[in-house]
Design a protein around this motif. Structure first.
Motif, mmCIF file in Angstrom:
data_model
loop_
_atom_site.group_PDB
_atom_site.id
_atom_site.type_symbol
_atom_site.label_atom_id
_atom_site.label_comp_id
_atom_site.label_asym_id
_atom_site.label_seq_id
_atom_site.Cartn_x
_atom_site.Cartn_y
_atom_site.Cartn_z
ATOM 1 N N ALA A 1 -6.122 -10.103 -16.446
ATOM 2 C CA ALA A 1 -6.316 -11.455 -15.908
ATOM 3 C C ALA A 1 -6.092 -12.491 -17.006
ATOM 4 O O ALA A 1 -5.444 -13.522 -16.786
ATOM 5 N N ALA A 2 -6.630 -12.226 -18.201
ATOM 6 C CA ALA A 2 -6.456 -13.150 -19.329
ATOM 7 C C ALA A 2 -4.980 -13.253 -19.718
ATOM 8 O O ALA A 2 -4.480 -14.343 -20.022
ATOM 9 N N VAL B 1 -7.836 -10.714 -9.211
ATOM 10 C CA VAL B 1 -7.664 -9.433 -9.898
ATOM 11 C C VAL B 1 -8.931 -8.598 -9.683
ATOM 12 O O VAL B 1 -10.043 -9.064 -9.961
ATOM 13 N N LEU C 1 -14.109 -12.534 -19.065
ATOM 14 C CA LEU C 1 -12.908 -13.367 -19.143
ATOM 15 C C LEU C 1 -13.089 -14.477 -20.162
ATOM 16 O O LEU C 1 -12.143 -14.831 -20.869
ATOM 17 N N ASP D 1 -16.780 -12.271 -12.657
ATOM 18 C CA ASP D 1 -17.418 -11.018 -13.063
ATOM 19 C C ASP D 1 -18.732 -11.345 -13.762
ATOM 20 O O ASP D 1 -18.734 -12.124 -14.729
ATOM 21 N N ASP E 1 -10.871 -13.439 -12.083
ATOM 22 C CA ASP E 1 -11.252 -12.119 -12.566
ATOM 23 C C ASP E 1 -12.495 -11.695 -11.797
ATOM 24 O O ASP E 1 -13.586 -12.200 -12.025
ATOM 25 N N LYS F 1 -9.050 -4.791 -16.181
ATOM 26 C CA LYS F 1 -8.668 -5.905 -15.308
ATOM 27 C C LYS F 1 -8.888 -7.268 -15.968
ATOM 28 O O LYS F 1 -8.097 -8.190 -15.764
ATOM 29 N N THR F 2 -9.940 -7.381 -16.780
ATOM 30 C CA THR F 2 -10.217 -8.670 -17.422
ATOM 31 C C THR F 2 -9.128 -9.032 -18.420
ATOM 32 O O THR F 2 -8.680 -10.174 -18.484
ATOM 33 N N SER F 3 -8.681 -8.053 -19.198
ATOM 34 C CA SER F 3 -7.606 -8.305 -20.168
ATOM 35 C C SER F 3 -6.315 -8.674 -19.452
ATOM 36 O O SER F 3 -5.566 -9.546 -19.915
ATOM 37 N N ASP G 1 -13.964 -16.942 -13.826
ATOM 38 C CA ASP G 1 -14.609 -15.680 -14.206
ATOM 39 C C ASP G 1 -15.656 -15.367 -13.152
ATOM 40 O O ASP G 1 -16.730 -15.944 -13.129
ATOM 41 N N ALA H 1 -8.772 -20.762 -14.524
ATOM 42 C CA ALA H 1 -9.252 -19.384 -14.653
ATOM 43 C C ALA H 1 -10.697 -19.338 -14.165
ATOM 44 O O ALA H 1 -11.534 -20.102 -14.645
#
Length: 262
Positions: free
Chosen positions: A24-25, A12, A51, A46, A141, A20-22, A44, A42
């Protein structure tokens, strides 16, 4: 002989501040509920480590922490010790994976800075790729832009999901990312989610060019409240705009069946 299932790897990416983080979650939430018997990871990638917050996870040791341990040892002149550390890096990364309720999590960490060693970075990227292959679904993410995913995480994903808001700047950024991805990243499918549109009629004004739209997501007051309170996205109801939109995007990509409940 039955063919081994290929790992579904969803990256993402998009401009900062587009949600984008929301999203992805929300995808992790949907996949966890839809595929309870599958292994889901998952990642992260970023530096803001958003995330982890969105998934209600307390960040532990990151991949970059492991990298810096090796770099600092090299800079201290302890070549032999550095080689030993690098050999142990694979096991350290596996240990850094946090097992959650229905999925696993690992953070890449802060951006690379002084002491960047290509061989170390390349080795760790290979280890992350090996780790990912042990999972059925991987959601990454990424930092704004796609070069970071290519450089620090992996060069091949199955699905690249670009996120924009209903702004000209956001759309320009995802189109730029597509151009970079076409050169640097091997992917099977790509599409864009238009997030935070002010109303149903606004989507008629959005022109993403050749990028297919996977979903339109209206502004979500419920998500905004969750963000303010630092609440786990897993607690959002399935009817929430972002959950329904993320599910629609996953269905459009063929990852879940159309109309399937989250």
């Amino acid at each position: 002989m039955k063919e081994e299932q290929k790992t579904t790897m969803i990256a993402v990416a998009g401009k900062g501040g587009v949600g984008k983080t929301s999203i992805a979650a929300a995808m992790v939430k949907i996949l966890t509920k839809r595929f309870p018997g599958k292994r889901i990871l998952a990642i992260d990638a970023d530096p803001a480590v958003g995330l982890a917050t969105a998934l209600g996870i307390e960040e532990g040791k990151t991949i970059d922490d492991i990298r810096m341990e090796v770099v600092e040892t090299v800079e201290d002149g302890q070549t032999k010790a550095a080689i030993e550390l690098l050999g142990e890096a694979k096991y350290q990364i596996y240990d850094a994976v946090s097992e959650q309720n229905g999925f696993a999590f690992i953070a890449v960490g802060r951006p690379e800075s002084a002491g960047c060693y290509c061989k170390i970075n390349s080795y760790l990227k290979d280890v992350i790729q090996m780790l990912s292959e042990n999972f059925d679904y991987v959601v990454i993410d990424g930092e704004a832009g796609i070069e970071q995913i290519n450089r620090r995480v992996m060069e091949k994903v199955t699905h690249l999901v670009l996120i924009t808001d209903a702004s000209r700047k956001g759309i320009q950024v995802v189109q730029t990312i597509k151009g970079v991805a076409d050169r640097l990243v091997m992917y099977d499918k790509m599409g864009v989610i238009v997030n935070r549109i002010p109303g149903p009629e606004a989507k008629n004004l959005v022109d993403t060019g050749v990028l297919p739209v996977l979903a339109y997501i209206q502004s979500d007051d419920q998500l905004a409240k969750f963000d303010l309170l630092g609440e786990n996205v897993f607690f959002l109801p399935d009817e929430a705009e972002i959950v329904r939109g993320a599910a629609g995007a996953l269905a459009a990509l063929g990852i879940i069946e159309t109309g399937e409940k989250q």
